[in-house]
Design a protein around this motif. Structure first.
Motif, short mmCIF file in Angstrom:
data_model
loop_
_atom_site.label_atom_id
_atom_site.label_comp_id
_atom_site.label_asym_id
_atom_site.label_seq_id
_atom_site.Cartn_x
_atom_site.Cartn_y
_atom_site.Cartn_z
N ARG A 105 4.24 8.84 3.66
CA ARG A 105 3.86 10.25 3.44
C ARG A 105 3.33 10.47 2.02
O ARG A 105 2.32 11.14 1.82
N GLU A 106 4.03 9.92 1.04
CA GLU A 106 3.62 10.11 -0.36
C GLU A 106 2.24 9.52 -0.63
O GLU A 106 1.42 10.14 -1.31
N LEU A 107 1.98 8.34 -0.10
CA LEU A 107 0.69 7.71 -0.36
C LEU A 107 -0.44 8.42 0.37
O LEU A 107 -1.55 8.55 -0.16
N ASP A 108 -0.17 8.91 1.58
CA ASP A 108 -1.17 9.70 2.29
C ASP A 108 -1.49 10.98 1.50
O ASP A 108 -2.65 11.36 1.35
N GLU A 109 -0.45 11.62 0.99
CA GLU A 109 -0.64 12.84 0.20
C GLU A 109 -1.43 12.55 -1.07
O GLU A 109 -2.33 13.32 -1.45
N LEU A 110 -1.13 11.45 -1.74
CA LEU A 110 -1.83 11.07 -2.97
C LEU A 110 -3.31 10.82 -2.65
O LEU A 110 -4.20 11.30 -3.37
N ARG A 111 -3.58 10.07 -1.60
CA ARG A 111 -4.96 9.78 -1.22
C ARG A 111 -5.72 11.08 -0.92
O ARG A 111 -6.83 11.29 -1.41
N GLU A 112 -5.12 11.95 -0.12
CA GLU A 112 -5.77 13.22 0.21
C GLU A 112 -6.05 14.04 -1.04
O GLU A 112 -7.14 14.62 -1.18
N HIS A 113 -5.11 14.09 -1.95
CA HIS A 113 -5.27 14.83 -3.20
C HIS A 113 -6.44 14.27 -4.02
O HIS A 113 -7.26 15.04 -4.53
N LEU A 114 -6.52 12.95 -4.14
CA LEU A 114 -7.55 12.34 -4.98
C LEU A 114 -8.93 12.29 -4.33
O LEU A 114 -9.92 12.17 -5.02
#
Length: 116
Positions: A105-114
């Motif tokens: 979840r955290e990495l998906d969120e980071l990718r979407e943010h960036l």
């Protein structure tokens, strides 16, 4: 399970990924920095389930490696040390399993943010 490995390809420069990883924008918490190689590697000890401080018996090691790839950045996250937690083996396993989903979840969120 003593080790979780997750990779995510992010369509952003290493500098942008690094800045997101090292800023308070993407979360805060207690931890002890182990090693820093700007824009390529960061490791830190994070507290486990037994309290807010990363002390022996209540800490795992999280390592972030950033590598240029396909015009973006490959971010590899490795979290290890679950079998060193002062918990019975079944609780160590349950804590590790929860972190597998958490990193996803955290990495998906980071990718979407960036990639906005």
């Amino acid at each position: 399970m003593d080790r979780i490995e997750r990779d995510v390809l992010i369509n952003a420069s290493r500098r942008r990924v690094w800045d997101a990883l090292t800023s308070a924008v993407h979360g805060t918490g207690r931890g002890v920095t182990e090693k820093v190689e700007p824009e390529s590697f960061l490791s830190w000890r994070r507290p486990g389930p037994l309290g807010p401080d990363p002390v022996p018996g209540n800490a795992t090691l999280v390592e972030f490696t950033l590598t240029p790839a396909d015009g973006g950045t490959l971010l590899q996250v490795v979290e290890s040390g679950f079998t060193q937690l002062d918990l019975p083996p079944e609780e160590q396993e349950r804590y590790a399993a929860g972190n597998v989903g958490g990193w996803g979840r955290e990495l998906d969120e980071l990718r979407e943010h960036l990639e906005k």
